[in-house]
Design a protein around this motif. Sequence first.
Motif, PDB file in Angstrom:
ATOM      1  N   ASN A   1       0.822  -1.201   0.000  1.00  0.00           N
ATOM      2  CA  ASN A   1       0.000   0.000   0.000  1.00  0.00           C
ATOM      3  C   ASN A   1       0.863   1.261   0.000  1.00  0.00           C
ATOM      4  OD1 ASN A   1      -2.016  -1.938   0.409  1.00  0.00           O
ATOM      5  ND2 ASN A   1      -3.272  -0.476   1.541  1.00  0.00           N
ATOM      6  N   VAL A   2       1.917   1.231   0.775  1.00  0.00           N
ATOM      7  CA  VAL A   2       2.813   2.390   0.839  1.00  0.00           C
ATOM      8  C   VAL A   2       3.484   2.616  -0.512  1.00  0.00           C
ATOM      9  CG1 VAL A   2       4.889   3.339   1.920  1.00  0.00           C
ATOM     10  CG2 VAL A   2       3.183   2.170   3.314  1.00  0.00           C
ATOM     11  N   GLN A   3       3.944   1.526  -1.130  1.00  0.00           N
ATOM     12  CA  GLN A   3       4.576   1.650  -2.456  1.00  0.00           C
ATOM     13  C   GLN A   3       3.572   2.137  -3.496  1.00  0.00           C
ATOM     14  OE1 GLN A   3       7.722   1.627  -3.055  1.00  0.00           O
ATOM     15  NE2 GLN A   3       7.452   2.037  -5.216  1.00  0.00           N
ATOM     16  N   ALA A   4       2.338   1.657  -3.414  1.00  0.00           N
ATOM     17  CA  ALA A   4       1.292   2.139  -4.326  1.00  0.00           C
ATOM     18  C   ALA A   4       1.066   3.636  -4.128  1.00  0.00           C
ATOM     19  CB  ALA A   4      -0.004   1.364  -4.099  1.00  0.00           C
ATOM     20  N   GLY A   5       1.079   4.067  -2.879  1.00  0.00           N
ATOM     21  CA  GLY A   5       0.945   5.506  -2.586  1.00  0.00           C
ATOM     22  C   GLY A   5       2.097   6.298  -3.159  1.00  0.00           C
ATOM     23  N   ASN A   6       3.308   5.745  -3.080  1.00  0.00           N
ATOM     24  CA  ASN A   6       4.486   6.418  -3.643  1.00  0.00           C
ATOM     25  C   ASN A   6       4.345   6.593  -5.154  1.00  0.00           C
ATOM     26  OD1 ASN A   6       5.666   6.441  -1.103  1.00  0.00           O
ATOM     27  ND2 ASN A   6       6.897   4.624  -1.483  1.00  0.00           N
ATOM     28  N   VAL A   7       3.909   5.525  -5.821  1.00  0.00           N
ATOM     29  CA  VAL A   7       3.729   5.588  -7.276  1.00  0.00           C
ATOM     30  C   VAL A   7       2.638   6.594  -7.635  1.00  0.00           C
ATOM     31  CG1 VAL A   7       2.989   4.262  -9.305  1.00  0.00           C
ATOM     32  CG2 VAL A   7       4.603   3.254  -7.674  1.00  0.00           C
ATOM     33  N   LEU A   8       1.549   6.576  -6.906  1.00  0.00           N
ATOM     34  CA  LEU A   8       0.447   7.503  -7.169  1.00  0.00           C
ATOM     35  C   LEU A   8       0.889   8.954  -6.994  1.00  0.00           C
ATOM     36  CD1 LEU A   8      -2.535   7.865  -7.873  1.00  0.00           C
ATOM     37  CD2 LEU A   8      -3.053   7.624  -5.430  1.00  0.00           C
ATOM     38  N   ARG A   9       1.645   9.241  -5.931  1.00  0.00           N
ATOM     39  CA  ARG A   9       2.127  10.615  -5.709  1.00  0.00           C
ATOM     40  C   ARG A   9       3.086  11.046  -6.808  1.00  0.00           C
ATOM     41  NH1 ARG A   9       1.257   8.953  -0.436  1.00  0.00           N
ATOM     42  NH2 ARG A   9       3.267   7.966  -0.235  1.00  0.00           N
TER      43      ARG A   9
ATOM     44  N   LYS B   1      -6.758   9.099  -6.331  1.00  0.00           N
ATOM     45  CA  LYS B   1      -6.489   9.427  -4.926  1.00  0.00           C
ATOM     46  C   LYS B   1      -7.789   9.715  -4.183  1.00  0.00           C
ATOM     47  CE  LYS B   1      -3.757  12.595  -2.116  1.00  0.00           C
ATOM     48  NZ  LYS B   1      -2.837  13.733  -2.126  1.00  0.00           N
ATOM     49  N   ASN B   2      -8.679  10.502  -4.797  1.00  0.00           N
ATOM     50  CA  ASN B   2      -9.957  10.814  -4.162  1.00  0.00           C
ATOM     51  C   ASN B   2     -10.804   9.563  -3.969  1.00  0.00           C
ATOM     52  OD1 ASN B   2      -9.314  13.510  -3.981  1.00  0.00           O
ATOM     53  ND2 ASN B   2     -10.338  14.061  -5.886  1.00  0.00           N
ATOM     54  N   SER B   3     -10.803   8.677  -4.949  1.00  0.00           N
ATOM     55  CA  SER B   3     -11.562   7.423  -4.834  1.00  0.00           C
ATOM     56  C   SER B   3     -11.018   6.563  -3.696  1.00  0.00           C
ATOM     57  CB  SER B   3     -11.498   6.625  -6.134  1.00  0.00           C
ATOM     58  OG  SER B   3     -12.106   7.342  -7.179  1.00  0.00           O
ATOM     59  N   LEU B   4      -9.709   6.476  -3.589  1.00  0.00           N
ATOM     60  CA  LEU B   4      -9.100   5.674  -2.521  1.00  0.00           C
ATOM     61  C   LEU B   4      -9.353   6.293  -1.152  1.00  0.00           C
ATOM     62  CD1 LEU B   4      -5.757   4.715  -4.287  1.00  0.00           C
ATOM     63  CD2 LEU B   4      -7.669   3.197  -3.740  1.00  0.00           C
ATOM     64  N   ARG B   5      -9.343   7.620  -1.088  1.00  0.00           N
ATOM     65  CA  ARG B   5      -9.612   8.303   0.178  1.00  0.00           C
ATOM     66  C   ARG B   5     -11.035   7.992   0.640  1.00  0.00           C
ATOM     67  NH1 ARG B   5      -8.279  13.862  -0.696  1.00  0.00           N
ATOM     68  NH2 ARG B   5      -6.165  13.277  -0.180  1.00  0.00           N
ATOM     69  N   LYS B   6     -11.990   8.050  -0.312  1.00  0.00           N
ATOM     70  CA  LYS B   6     -13.391   7.741   0.033  1.00  0.00           C
ATOM     71  C   LYS B   6     -13.530   6.294   0.481  1.00  0.00           C
ATOM     72  CE  LYS B   6     -15.540  11.213  -2.879  1.00  0.00           C
ATOM     73  NZ  LYS B   6     -16.293  11.475  -4.119  1.00  0.00           N
ATOM     74  N   ALA B   7     -12.740   5.408  -0.106  1.00  0.00           N
ATOM     75  CA  ALA B   7     -12.778   3.994   0.276  1.00  0.00           C
ATOM     76  C   ALA B   7     -11.954   3.714   1.536  1.00  0.00           C
ATOM     77  CB  ALA B   7     -12.265   3.130  -0.876  1.00  0.00           C
ATOM     78  N   LYS B   8     -11.336   4.767   2.080  1.00  0.00           N
ATOM     79  CA  LYS B   8     -10.522   4.691   3.303  1.00  0.00           C
ATOM     80  C   LYS B   8      -9.351   3.724   3.164  1.00  0.00           C
ATOM     81  CE  LYS B   8     -14.208   6.270   6.234  1.00  0.00           C
ATOM     82  NZ  LYS B   8     -15.079   6.093   7.352  1.00  0.00           N
TER      83      LYS B   8
END
Length: 195
Positions: A6-14, A41-48
Motif C-alpha cells: 500500500n505504501v509503495q502504491a501511494g508512492n507511485v500515485l504521488r 487518490k480521491n476514490s481511494l480516500r473515500k474507500a478509506k
Amino acid sequence: MSRGANVQAGNVLRELNAAYEYAIGTGKIDTDFSNPAVLVKNSLRKAKVKLSAKKGTKVLSDLELKKFLDWLPNCKLPDKAKQIFLLTLYTGCRTGEWCNAKWEDINFDKKTFHIKQTKSRTERYIQLTDYAINLLSSIKENCTTDYIFVSNYTGKPLSQKKLTEYTWCLRRDKQMLDIFHIGLLMIYVELFAQG
C-alpha cells in the motif's frame, strides 16, 4: 499490507500526480485535462484505503543525511527551495508550513515559529534550533516582504507546487540525489513532515 504494498502504491500515485501537475503547469498538457492521479487518490480516500507509512517512519540514516547535506548546496535547486528544505530538516515542519510562513510568525528572541495554519487545523509553536535561527536571520537581511519565501515572478508566497516542479525537473534531468527516501520525500514535498 505488512509487506508495504500500500505504501509503495501511494508512492507511485504521488509520483504520477507530480508528473501530471508538472506537465499541466508547463503547458505540455492542456489545463482543462483532468489529472487521473487526483481522481484515483480521491476514490481511494473515500474507500478509506491508507497509502502512506505510519507516522514517524520517514527517517534517514546518518549516512543518507550526510549525503543529502553534501548534495544540497551544489544542486540546481533555487536558493529559496534549498532554504525551505533546510528549515524543514532543522525543524521537522512541513515544507508547506515554511512556504506559508510570515516574518510575524517568527520570534527571534524566544526562538519559536508560530504555525497558525496546519494540516491538522491545530495551531502550534515550534522551537527553532540555532541552525534555523541563523538561516532565518540571513534570509531576513535581504527580505522586504511579509512572507519569508516569495516568488520573484508572482510576488506571492512560494507554493508547494513550485517546489514539486523544481524537484521533478531534477529527476527528469537525472540530477536528483540517489537516496530513495530523499527523492520520494522531496518530490512529495513532505520532507520530514510531522503528523
